[in-house]
Write a protein that holds these residues in place. Structure first.
Motif, short mmCIF file in Angstrom:
data_model
loop_
_atom_site.label_atom_id
_atom_site.label_comp_id
_atom_site.label_asym_id
_atom_site.label_seq_id
_atom_site.Cartn_x
_atom_site.Cartn_y
_atom_site.Cartn_z
N SER A 166 -2.56 0.38 13.90
CA SER A 166 -1.80 0.97 12.57
C SER A 166 -0.70 1.58 12.72
O SER A 166 -0.56 2.62 13.51
N ARG A 167 0.19 1.47 12.07
CA ARG A 167 1.66 1.86 12.13
C ARG A 167 1.71 3.26 11.56
O ARG A 167 2.39 4.28 12.08
N ASN A 168 0.80 3.74 10.43
CA ASN A 168 0.74 5.02 9.86
C ASN A 168 0.11 5.95 10.96
O ASN A 168 0.37 7.09 11.31
N GLY A 214 -8.03 -3.44 1.58
CA GLY A 214 -9.03 -3.72 2.29
C GLY A 214 -8.84 -3.15 3.71
O GLY A 214 -7.70 -3.08 3.94
N PRO A 215 -9.66 -3.19 4.69
CA PRO A 215 -9.34 -3.23 5.86
C PRO A 215 -8.88 -4.30 6.60
O PRO A 215 -9.50 -5.44 7.34
N ASN A 216 -7.40 -4.33 6.61
CA ASN A 216 -6.65 -5.60 6.82
C ASN A 216 -5.61 -5.61 7.86
O ASN A 216 -4.57 -5.63 7.48
N LYS A 227 0.72 -1.22 -0.10
CA LYS A 227 -0.27 -0.03 0.07
C LYS A 227 0.76 1.21 0.03
O LYS A 227 0.59 2.11 1.02
N ASP A 282 -11.22 0.88 4.46
CA ASP A 282 -9.70 0.86 5.08
C ASP A 282 -9.50 2.04 5.82
O ASP A 282 -8.68 2.08 6.94
N LYS A 312 -5.67 6.42 2.19
CA LYS A 312 -5.88 6.27 3.73
C LYS A 312 -4.63 6.14 4.46
O LYS A 312 -4.87 6.73 5.74
N ASN A 313 -3.74 5.64 4.39
CA ASN A 313 -2.47 6.01 5.18
C ASN A 313 -1.95 7.10 5.30
O ASN A 313 -1.79 7.59 6.51
O1 13P Z 1 -3.18 -1.21 5.74
C1 13P Z 1 -3.37 -1.58 6.84
C2 13P Z 1 -4.68 -2.04 7.22
O2 13P Z 1 -5.55 -2.33 6.37
C3 13P Z 1 -2.35 -1.34 7.69
O3 13P Z 1 -2.36 -0.33 8.34
P1 13P Z 1 -0.80 0.21 8.72
O4 13P Z 1 0.21 0.02 7.78
O5 13P Z 1 -1.07 1.71 9.00
O6 13P Z 1 -0.37 -0.55 9.88
#
Ligand code: 13P
Ligand code: NDP
Length: 377
Positions: A264-266, A146-148, A116, A254, A201-202
């Motif tokens: 989420s790391r972002n 997707g929301p993953n 992503k 997502d 979305k990030n």
């Molecule tokens: O893409 C993600 C969830 O769908 C993971 O998000 P992060 O990379 O911010 O952890």
């Protein structure tokens, strides 16, 4: 160091990259019956997955399927594979593809991007980098999004995703392999929208992290998420996406997951920025991939080229560059214009169809230029 995937009956797949998402996706595939071989760049990590059925650095507490195996040799991973999945940090994809190219020549297997990000230097999406480096038919390429959040899926919490490919057949082949009792995959043919949903979305999640770090509450976050979706849709459509894709799992879905979750790391990187850490400090503190940080500049460059306004992403960039106090991010949610704006949520209508009109203009110019566009599609 290859072990037999004795109990698996499905396709043989190679997953390149054994971080949190590559390993989780390998588990999804193995639990769906595929014969999975992971590639990890460190031999000790390959050994831990193959022998211990664990990946303690990235998925603590998770037992991996006993049918899953691993190697640190690319040729062993690819040998006999029917499908290959790519899950390395976006900025390293091109160099990794150079090693893969000779192994994938003369094959016709689907190649699936799980990533992503966009490439910082070129602004290209991962499927474009794959097409360029492997010089392969774009109909072989698929992307998953997707929301993953990896750890939730590794814990087998029910989740949906979308697989996109220019070829419906490729999308369906991949979706059939990448599904099981806790992971449901839908398909579409909008590769651009599906990829940009994951990238954009990030950036909004970094903004949400910033306001979290500052200590603002739910109104601010809901405002940014809502306006962020409009920004994502404007950008993606201007660059060739279908607007409805951004309303789906790869866009809104997502966006919700990433903006809400401390996993989420972002979001985490944004929170650190909001707490006053500098960009350099944040990079030092993150021991996992936060793609948004590298995607901000190329996305804004593409936005300028396609005449799209992205005030929230602009502000994220200013915070990253140390040019804006994180506390100031919220009052500038849309623009500094004093004229009240109409709230536009349905893409390309309330603004007189401006973005849609621009998309048609670009399509027309592309047609006149023999199919070439600035983004390389
Ligand atoms: O893409 C993600 C969830 O769908 C993971 O998000 P992060 O990379 O911010 O952890
Ligand atoms: N984690 C998630 O929830 C999700 C992530 N994604 C996407 O998946 C992609 C991969 O992210 P993710 O797995 O989370 O990242 P992680 O940070 O968890 O893992 C990164 C992996 O890539 C390896 N790696 C790092 N640099 C290189 C390199 N130069 N060449 C080859 N391998 C390298 C790391 O190896 P080492 O340990 O040796 O450093 C590690 O195995 C990203 O694009 C991300 O946006 C998509 C959906 C969900």
């Amino acid at each position: 160091m290859t072990r037999k995937n004795a109990d698996a009956r499905g396709p043989r797949v190679a997953v390149i990259g054994a971080g949190s998402w590559g390993t989780t996706f390998g588990k999804i595939l193995a639990d769906g019956g595929a014969q999975v071989t992971m590639w990890a760049r460190r031999p000790e990590q390959a050994l831990e997955i193959a022998e211990g059925k664990r990946n303690t650095k990235y998925l603590p507490g998770i037992n991996l399927p006993r049918t899953m195996t691993a190697t640190h040799e690319l040729s062993t991973a690819i040998d006999g594979a029917d499908q290959v999945y790519l899950s390395v940090p976006s900025q390293s994809l091109r160099e990794n593809l150079k090693g893969l190219r000779p192994l994938l020549e003369n094959t016709s297997m689907p190649i699936v991007s799980l990533m992503k990000g966009v490439e910082r230097a070129s602004g290209l999406r991962m499927s474009q980098v794959i097409e360029q480096e492997l010089a392969c038919d774009p109909e072989r390429i698929a992307v998953a999004s997707g929301p993953n959040l990896a750890l939730e899926i590794a814990r087998e919490q029910p989740t949906a995703a979308v697989i996109a490919s220019l070829s419906q057949e490729t999308a369906e082949t991949v979706a059939r392999a990448a599904r099981n009792s806790y992971f449901r995959t839908f398909v579409n043919t909008d590769v651009i929208g599906t990829e940009f949903g994951g990238v954009l979305k990030n950036l909004i999640a970094v903004a949400i992290g910033i306001v979290d770090g500052v200590g603002y509450g739910e109104n601010t976050k809901a405002s940014i998420i809502t306006r962020g979706l409009v920004e994502m849709t404007d950008f993606a459509v201007a660059n060739g996406a279908q607007p409805e894709t951004l309303q789906g799992l790869a866009g809104l879905g997502d966006l919700i997951a990433t903006c809400q979750s401390p996993l989420s790391r972002n979001n985490t990187a944004g929170r650190l920025l909001g707490q006053g850490y500098s960009y350099q400090d944040v990079v030092k503190q993150m021991n996992q991939t936060a793609e948004g940080l590298a995607s901000v500049a190329p996305i804004l460059q593409l936005a300028r080229e396609s005449d799209v306004h992205m005030p929230i992403v602009e502000q994220v960039k200013m915070v990253l560059d140390g040019k804006m106090n994180p506390r100031d991010i919220a009052p500038h949610l849309t623009t500094d214009d004093d004229t009240p704006q109409e709230e536009r949520t349905n893409h390309g209508q309330a603004d007189g169809g401006g973005a849609l009109r621009r998309a048609f203009q670009r399509a027309f110019h592309q047609f006149r230029n023999g199919g070439r566009s600035a983004a390389g599609d």
